[in-house]
Design an enzyme around this catalytic site. Structure first.
Site, mmCIF file in Angstrom:
data_model
loop_
_atom_site.group_PDB
_atom_site.id
_atom_site.type_symbol
_atom_site.label_atom_id
_atom_site.label_comp_id
_atom_site.label_asym_id
_atom_site.label_seq_id
_atom_site.Cartn_x
_atom_site.Cartn_y
_atom_site.Cartn_z
ATOM 1 C CG HIS A 83 9.057 16.810 3.321
ATOM 2 N ND1 HIS A 83 8.392 15.786 2.714
ATOM 3 C CD2 HIS A 83 8.337 17.122 4.439
ATOM 4 C CE1 HIS A 83 7.299 15.491 3.416
ATOM 5 N NE2 HIS A 83 7.251 16.289 4.480
ATOM 6 N N GLY A 170 1.875 5.005 13.328
ATOM 7 C CA GLY A 170 1.242 6.020 12.476
ATOM 8 C C GLY A 170 1.368 7.422 13.033
ATOM 9 N N GLY A 172 4.324 9.183 13.022
ATOM 10 C CA GLY A 172 5.464 9.886 12.448
ATOM 11 C C GLY A 172 6.744 9.683 13.240
ATOM 12 C CB SER A 174 10.585 6.122 11.950
ATOM 13 O OG SER A 174 10.594 7.253 11.155
ATOM 14 C CB SER A 176 7.500 1.516 8.836
ATOM 15 O OG SER A 176 6.409 2.314 9.017
ATOM 16 C CD GLU A 208 8.821 2.326 4.742
ATOM 17 O OE1 GLU A 208 9.537 1.873 5.655
ATOM 18 O OE2 GLU A 208 7.888 3.146 4.938
ATOM 19 C CG ASP A 220 12.021 7.848 8.469
ATOM 20 O OD1 ASP A 220 12.493 8.962 8.778
ATOM 21 O OD2 ASP A 220 10.933 7.705 7.907
HETATM 22 C C1 GLA Z 1 8.977 10.460 6.200
HETATM 23 C C2 GLA Z 1 9.930 9.707 5.278
HETATM 24 C C3 GLA Z 1 11.345 10.260 5.387
HETATM 25 C C4 GLA Z 1 11.349 11.784 5.198
HETATM 26 C C5 GLA Z 1 10.302 12.443 6.092
HETATM 27 C C6 GLA Z 1 10.162 13.925 5.832
HETATM 28 O O1 GLA Z 1 9.340 10.211 7.529
HETATM 29 O O2 GLA Z 1 9.934 8.334 5.587
HETATM 30 O O3 GLA Z 1 12.179 9.628 4.457
HETATM 31 O O4 GLA Z 1 11.163 12.124 3.854
HETATM 32 O O5 GLA Z 1 9.024 11.849 5.924
HETATM 33 O O6 GLA Z 1 11.322 14.588 6.207
#
Ligand code: GLA
Length: 436
Positions: A83, A170, A172, A174, A176, A208, A220
């Site tokens: 984050h 889904g 986490g 990435s 997408s 996105e 990502d």
């Molecule tokens: C998601 C978002 C990223 C980043 C993370 C948290 O993966 O796509 O840009 O903010 O959450 O670190």
């Protein structure tokens, strides 16, 4: 100049150094999307096999065999720095050997015909009018990228394309961003134009944010585009300068990703709420620290002095970001000096902060991480990605990895009644064209 001292300079309001030691702060944007080819011999056998299958499917589906291009774009795991990207801060992700493979060939009528092999779903549109497809939602990641490339004046061509991937959806990791980067690199290869990889990353993020409608940061797409085999990537999300950080050899340590199987609920609304809370923190702190533009500019000392001016919940969010940036710096130094123990401790501190201050963990992520902390061979474990479900990332001694997997699986299943999926990964190269 080391990362840590650079941050201190940054916090003191000094200029970023112009001349850097070789190998540090490369600031490189040299690679171009879609032009350089990787030969089959350098590919992992599995990627090669899947690339051939996707190419064959393209030919079977559309009947094209001339001018076929095949692209891969990987998913990612964030080792530390969660984050922080949308706070202009620092992140340390790695691209992994879970990827989307896309095969494509040009069309002369300006139409794009897409086939998502794993979903057995199709979507078609004309380049002259790119709008959202509400039925085949997956296609919007591709549509958004092609639209923005076109708006930049790049010679995007019509194409037939088939893709397939093994990035869990889904979870986490990435998927997408991988699809967006695959679309961008494919469009460049089919249209025979060069686009700087960092520019493509920015286009994918903008697609996105503005076309798909998810307000993500840049991490990502960046790592899916610019990851390097055997390395993590230390990224300054403000300047987009980056440095590749060698990971410990995979003969000694493995990156293990553990999927809670909890689909990330709540994630959009909670993510946007966290972003707002961070912005509110900056607005208030700016009254006392007028030079700051983002939480990245707030040093731990300044934060300690002024945190009582923030509403308690905002103070917790900001505290996570300020110290998480610090932990990323310390992690880079630890990895560069082979100090895996320190890196493991920083991963743990990151998880605790995400759980208690940023409040984006969930029961299942905590159970998975706590299991890992007790498991054989663990150097470090934490939740990874946006939170509220998805995966944990673990650094595990290679000789203990089987024991680790067995322990964590059993413990997680016993406490939740759910069988997790566990992926033992390698850090891999970012998006590129394959020779198959
Ligand atoms: C998601 C978002 C990223 C980043 C993370 C948290 O993966 O796509 O840009 O903010 O959450 O670190």
């Amino acid at each position: 100049m080391s990362a840590g001292s650079w941050l201190q300079a940054q916090q003191k309001g000094l200029e970023k150094p112009g001349a850097c030691a070789a190998g540090s702060w490369l600031g490189c944007t040299a690679s171009s999307a879609g032009q350089k080819r990787e030969t089959g011999g350098e590919l992992m056998a599995d990627t090669l096999r899947r690339a051939q299958q996707v190419r064959d499917k393209l030919i079977e589906t559309f009947g094209d065999s001339e001018e076929v291009v095949v692209i891969k774009a990987p998913g990612r795991v964030n080792l530390i720095g969660e984050h922080t990207d949308y706070n202009d801060g620092f992140v340390l992700p790695a691209a992994v050997d879970r990827e989307i493979i896309m095969a494509a060939s040009p069309r002369d009528d300006g139409e794009v015909h897409l086939y998502a092999l794993d979903l057995d779903s199709r979507s078609s549109f004309s380049l002259s009018s790119i709008v959202r497809d509400e039925k085949a939602g997956w296609s919007n990641y591709i549509r958004g990228v092609l639209l923005l490339l076109k708006e930049r004046g790049l010679p995007v061509r019509g194409m037939n394309a088939v893709f397939s991937g093994d990035v869990p959806l889904g979870a986490g990791m990435s998927s997408s961003a991988a699809l967006e980067m695959a679309a961008g690199v494919t469009a460049a290869a089919v249209g025979k134009f060069a686009v700087d990889m960092v520019e493509l990353v920015k286009i994918a993020q903008a697609a996105e944010n503005n076309f798909v409608g998810v307000n993500c940061g840049i991490m990502d797409q960046f790592i899916s585009g610019l990851g390097k085999k055997g390395h993590a990537l230390f990224l300054d999300c403000r300047s987009l300068e980056y440095e590749l950080v060698p990971l410990p050899s995979s003969d000694e340590y493995k990156i293990v990703i553990a999927n809670t199987m909890v689909k990330r609920g709540l994630v959009n609304s909670a993510y946007n709420e966290r972003r707002r809370q961070c912005e509110m923190g900056v607005e208030i702190l700016r009254q006392y620290l007028p030079a700051i533009k983002a939480l990245r500019d707030v040093s731990p000392a300044d934060f300690a002095e002024h945190k009582d001016k923030l509403p308690p919940i905002v103070a917790k969010r900001c505290e996570h970001i300020v110290y998480e940036n610090q932990r990323v710096m310390e992690s880079v130094t630890a990895l560069q000096t082979g100090d895996v123990d320190t890196f493991g401790k920083l991963m743990r501190a990151s998880h605790e902060s995400l759980r208690d201050l940023y409040e984006v963990s969930c029961k299942e992520l905590d159970i998975m991480v706590e299991a890992a902390w007790e498991a054989p061979g663990t150097c470090g474990a934490r939740m990874t990605g946006a939170g509220f479900g998805g995966c944990t990332v673990n650094l595990v001694r290679a000789d203990k990895v089987n024991d680790f997997v067995a322990f964590v699986k059993a413990r997680y299943a016993e406490k939740t009644g759910v069988e997790p999926e566990i992926y033992v990964c390698e850090a891999e190269d970012g998006a590129k064209r394959l020779e198959v």
